[in-house]
Design an enzyme around this catalytic site. Structure first.
Site, short mmCIF file in Angstrom:
data_model
loop_
_atom_site.label_atom_id
_atom_site.label_comp_id
_atom_site.label_asym_id
_atom_site.label_seq_id
_atom_site.Cartn_x
_atom_site.Cartn_y
_atom_site.Cartn_z
N HIS A 4 0.85 -1.19 0.00
CA HIS A 4 0.00 0.00 0.00
C HIS A 4 0.88 1.24 0.00
O HIS A 4 1.94 1.23 0.62
CB HIS A 4 -0.92 0.01 1.23
CG HIS A 4 -2.06 0.94 1.06
ND1 HIS A 4 -1.99 2.27 1.39
CD2 HIS A 4 -3.30 0.73 0.56
CE1 HIS A 4 -3.14 2.84 1.11
NE2 HIS A 4 -3.96 1.94 0.60
N ASP A 63 -7.86 -5.72 0.17
CA ASP A 63 -8.34 -6.59 -0.90
C ASP A 63 -7.93 -8.04 -0.74
O ASP A 63 -8.37 -8.91 -1.49
CB ASP A 63 -7.82 -6.07 -2.26
CG ASP A 63 -8.44 -4.75 -2.60
OD1 ASP A 63 -9.62 -4.57 -2.29
OD2 ASP A 63 -7.74 -3.89 -3.16
N1 CMC Z 1 4.27 -7.63 -4.76
C1 CMC Z 1 5.62 -7.60 -4.93
N2 CMC Z 1 6.36 -6.48 -4.84
C2 CMC Z 1 5.72 -5.34 -4.56
C3 CMC Z 1 4.35 -5.29 -4.36
C4 CMC Z 1 3.60 -6.50 -4.46
N3 CMC Z 1 2.28 -6.51 -4.28
N4 CMC Z 1 3.95 -4.03 -4.10
C5 CMC Z 1 5.07 -3.28 -4.13
N5 CMC Z 1 6.13 -4.08 -4.41
C6 CMC Z 1 7.53 -3.64 -4.49
C7 CMC Z 1 7.78 -2.90 -5.79
O1 CMC Z 1 8.23 -3.75 -6.81
C8 CMC Z 1 8.83 -1.88 -5.38
O2 CMC Z 1 10.07 -2.54 -5.36
P1 CMC Z 1 11.43 -1.71 -5.71
O3 CMC Z 1 11.56 -0.70 -4.61
O4 CMC Z 1 12.49 -2.75 -5.66
O5 CMC Z 1 11.22 -1.10 -7.06
C9 CMC Z 1 8.46 -1.54 -3.93
O6 CMC Z 1 7.73 -2.69 -3.44
C10 CMC Z 1 7.57 -0.31 -3.80
O7 CMC Z 1 6.45 -0.47 -4.66
P2 CMC Z 1 5.74 0.72 -5.43
O8 CMC Z 1 5.00 0.18 -6.60
O9 CMC Z 1 6.73 1.82 -5.67
O10 CMC Z 1 4.73 1.22 -4.31
P3 CMC Z 1 3.46 2.12 -4.54
O11 CMC Z 1 3.22 2.83 -3.27
O12 CMC Z 1 3.60 2.95 -5.78
O13 CMC Z 1 2.30 1.06 -4.86
C11 CMC Z 1 0.53 -0.47 -4.64
C12 CMC Z 1 1.34 0.65 -3.96
C13 CMC Z 1 -0.66 -0.81 -3.75
C14 CMC Z 1 -0.02 0.01 -5.99
C15 CMC Z 1 1.45 -1.71 -4.84
O14 CMC Z 1 1.89 -2.19 -3.58
C16 CMC Z 1 0.76 -2.84 -5.61
O15 CMC Z 1 0.78 -2.84 -6.85
N6 CMC Z 1 0.09 -3.82 -4.89
C17 CMC Z 1 -0.65 -4.85 -5.56
C18 CMC Z 1 -2.01 -4.31 -5.96
C19 CMC Z 1 -2.94 -4.11 -4.78
O16 CMC Z 1 -3.10 -4.99 -3.95
N7 CMC Z 1 -3.64 -2.94 -4.76
C20 CMC Z 1 -4.64 -2.65 -3.74
C21 CMC Z 1 -4.25 -1.50 -2.87
S1 CMC Z 1 -5.33 -1.34 -1.44
C22 CMC Z 1 -6.89 -0.98 -2.08
C23 CMC Z 1 -6.95 0.23 -2.95
O17 CMC Z 1 -6.24 1.21 -2.76
O18 CMC Z 1 -7.77 0.23 -3.85
#
Ligand code: CMC
Length: 431
Positions: free
Chosen positions: A308, A366
């Site tokens: 998140h 989720d």
């Molecule tokens: N699985 C594996 N690695 C992950 C994941 C994951 N679910 N989420 C983040 N990472 C890694 C990512 O690869 C990155 O690694 P690095 O620093 O080496 O590049 C690091 O963690 C930071 O990730 P980010 O994408 O920069 O983080 P963000 O804050 O932009 O994204 C997120 C947050 C929720 C979009 C992301 O964690 C994600 O894609 N999660 C899976 C989708 C998900 O479950 N979304 C629902 C969110 S809660 C409900 C809502 O808001 O609607």
């Protein structure tokens, strides 16, 4: 405006600029850089708004480090346990928990707005039967402004209020009808003697040829899902609603924009993607393979339902959701459900893994919601529409707050342009 506490000094080139700083009720201090461009002739660069507060708000607060979520100051866990969705809607919309009389009046107003204009049926019938219900919802909600002209004047507080009630009341009917249409079953009309969640379940699962008894445990679980998703401060879809609203667009158009944004798998679409992932994993012994893929930089695969932008300790909604999943599955006599076992084991393994610990990745809301919705009988395509039904009150509360905010102007980000500098046009025969 929050009280000015101190100033921040920015020094660059031969310039030294002072900016006011505000201390919020909770959360980090904020530097007000609105005059930066006028006084410093520079922009800030923050493409995904990691360090940018886009508005002042009194509705929802998240402490990502503590894993705390407050609606108008009340912890989500307490609201999920002691309150119910329409009471939470009142709280989000008006700022305080209602008295018994206020709640009765509010419930009555919402209940009496649940029907859709009869002609809207033709709108549904224009879609392909195999359309994703989110696609249908974006279209139908956008079309509401063509059916309810008398609540589109955003300058009139009464019309804003009517639009808010209409949206909260009609969204379950819209989502249920999008589902019914996809099944080829007749639309089921709302019933005023049922509570919000029971009414939604009935509109989704009843058929005209037999009575449908709403199970109170399922209705309570549905209500809790609505409550847990009701608002989440300035997330992507809410910011979309605010940005659309900042131009003066009518509330139905703004909410349709929010639904479109919610659909993406990084946001509300994650609940569908998560259950599909858990099913793909299938058995506990395949978990290490998927953990390995999630950690592989060259593999786009991510553990859906994990991570998140704001929560860096745990998502308090996920904990309530996990308890609800246990309750619903044991009611249905399927507590040994393979998908739930995979989810629990995946959570256990991931939480002990250095990659997930280092990156502070925890199950989010989720992760377990799909398991509950699946056990209730919803197909995965309905998971995100249910999120949209729940979040409507958050979107509309934030939109209403924005409209009366004296500092509100049209949202207009700037950019860091890295394209071609001005150049001469080349005739086609010379390219
Ligand atoms: N699985 C594996 N690695 C992950 C994941 C994951 N679910 N989420 C983040 N990472 C890694 C990512 O690869 C990155 O690694 P690095 O620093 O080496 O590049 C690091 O963690 C930071 O990730 P980010 O994408 O920069 O983080 P963000 O804050 O932009 O994204 C997120 C947050 C929720 C979009 C992301 O964690 C994600 O894609 N999660 C899976 C989708 C998900 O479950 N979304 C629902 C969110 S809660 C409900 C809502 O808001 O609607």
């Amino acid at each position: 405006m929050a009280e000015e506490k101190q100033t921040a000094t920015l020094i660059f080139g031969n310039k030294k600029l002072e900016f006011p700083m505000y201390s919020p009720t909770a959360g980090p201090d904020v530097i007000d850089i609105r005059k930066l461009y006028a006084e410093g002739d520079v922009f800030t660069y923050d493409p995904s708004y990691t360090s940018t507060a886009s508005c002042e708000s009194t509705i929802t607060f998240i402490d990502g480090d503590k894993g705390e979520l407050l609606y108008r100051g009340y912890p989500i866990e307490e609201l999920a346990e002691k309150s119910h969705f329409l009471e939470v809607c009142y709280l989000l919309l008006y700022g305080d928990l209602p008295t018994a009389a206020q709640l009765e009046d509010f419930e009555d107003r919402v209940t009496r707005h649940t029907m859709l204009h009869e002609q809207m049926q033709y709108f549904f019938r224009g879609f392909r039967r195999d359309a994703h219900p989110m696609a249908t919802m974006v279209g139908v909600v956008g079309a509401m402004s063509a059916f309810y002209h008398d609540s589109t004047d955003i300058g009139d507080p009464w019309q804003r209020e009517v639009a808010a009630i209409r949206m909260i009341a009609k969204m379950p009917t819209i989502a249920a009808w999008a589902y019914k249409y996809s099944l080829g079953q007749p639309f089921v009309y709302p019933r005023n003697d049922l509570d919000y969640a029971s009414n939604f379940l009935r509109m989704c699962f009843a058929v005209p040829c037999e009575e449908y008894e709403v199970n109170p445990i399922l209705s309570r679980a549905m209500d809790r899902i609505f409550t847990l998703h009701a608002d989440h401060e300035q997330n992507a879809s809410t910011s979309t609603v605010r940005l659309a609203g900042s131009s003066g667009a009518n509330p139905f158009a703004c909410i349709a924009a929010g639904i479109a944004c919610l659909w993406g798998p990084a946001h509300g679409g994650a609940n569908q993607a998560c259950l599909e992932m858990l099913r793909e994993i299938g058995t506990v012994d395949r978990i290490p393979e998927f953990i390995k893929r999630a950690k592989d930089k060259d593999d786009p695969f991510r553990l859906m339902g994990f991570g998140h932008r704001v929560y860096k300790n745990f998502d308090p909604r996920a904990q309530v959701m996990k308890e609800s999943a246990d309750e619903v599955l044991s009611l249905m006599g399927i507590e040994n459900n393979e998908t739930l076992q995979v989810a629990k084991e995946l959570e256990r393994i991931a939480l002990e893994d250095e990659y997930f610990i280092d990156k502070k990745l925890y199950p989010n809301v989720d992760f377990y919601s799909g398991i509950i919705l699946d056990a209730m009988g919803f197909p995965t395509s309905m998971f995100t529409p249910i999120f949209a039904v729940s979040r409507t009150v958050g979107w509309i509360s934030q939109w209403k707050e924005m409209i009366v905010d004296p500092s509100q102007r049209i949202g207009r980000p700037r950019q860091l342009y890295v394209g071609a500098a001005r150049r001469g046009y080349v005739e086609v025969e010379n390219r």
